[in-house]
Design an enzyme around this catalytic site. Structure first.
Site, PDB file in Angstrom:
ATOM      1  N   GLY A  49      49.594 -13.383  96.559  1.00 36.22           N
ATOM      2  CA  GLY A  49      49.890 -13.777  95.185  1.00 36.22           C
ATOM      3  C   GLY A  49      48.653 -13.717  94.315  1.00 36.22           C
ATOM      4  O   GLY A  49      48.586 -14.360  93.270  1.00 36.22           O
ATOM      5  N   GLY A  50      47.660 -12.947  94.762  1.00 35.21           N
ATOM      6  CA  GLY A  50      46.448 -12.787  93.972  1.00 35.21           C
ATOM      7  C   GLY A  50      45.657 -14.067  93.803  1.00 35.21           C
ATOM      8  O   GLY A  50      44.893 -14.195  92.856  1.00 35.21           O
ATOM      9  N   SER A 131      48.424  -9.127 100.845  1.00 34.37           N
ATOM     10  CA  SER A 131      47.736  -9.262  99.575  1.00 34.37           C
ATOM     11  C   SER A 131      46.616 -10.304  99.697  1.00 34.37           C
ATOM     12  O   SER A 131      45.755 -10.169 100.563  1.00 34.37           O
ATOM     13  CB  SER A 131      48.742  -9.602  98.465  1.00 34.37           C
ATOM     14  OG  SER A 131      48.133  -9.558  97.206  1.00 34.37           O
TER      15      SER A 131
END
Length: 141
Positions: A49-50, A131
């Site tokens: 989710g960055g 991610s």
């Protein structure tokens, strides 16, 4: 209660701006195959989710299928994201930065100390993620 996300937050509601949220997020989800194993491999999932958004409560991260089919214990964690997790103000002890990574580290320590009670082997743990979760894995190595 089995098959229930704590605290009953189904994840997709995080996109609703009217959803009441809390910094109280340090929870783990643990999926154990039946019957309870002895000395099972443990897989710890870190969501992406960055480092800005996310939750381990999304349905897509449900570990029960992986646990049942592969006979492993699957653990996922929540951690602080966004400013609550990664704001750094140099010289300010209130915002030292990377608190989300410290949350993850605390979850990893908990697994090491407690997973044997669930039938897991603390010496056979695999971290995986996507991610920002994959980046987190590399930062913990």
């Amino acid at each position: 209660n089995t098959d229930q996300s704590f605290p009953g937050f189904v994840g997709s509601e995080m996109w609703n701006p009217n959803t009441e949220l809390s910094e109280d997020c340090l929870y783990l989800n643990v999926w154990i195959p039946a019957p309870k194993p002895k000395n099972a491999t443990v897989m710890i999932w870190i969501y992406g989710g960055g480092f800005q958004t996310g939750t381990s409560s999304l349905h897509v991260y449900d570990g029960k299928f992986l646990s049942r089919v592969e006979r492993v214990i699957v653990v996922s964690m929540n951690y602080r994201v966004g400013a609550l997790g990664f704001l750094a103000l140099p010289g300010n002890p209130e915002a030292p930065g990377n608190m989300g990574l410290f949350d993850q580290q605390l979850a990893l320590q908990w697994v090491q100390k407690n997973i044997a009670a669930f039938g897991g082997n603390p010496k056979s743990v695999t971290l995986f993620g996507e991610s920002a979760g994959a980046v987190s894995v590399s930062l913990h190595l």
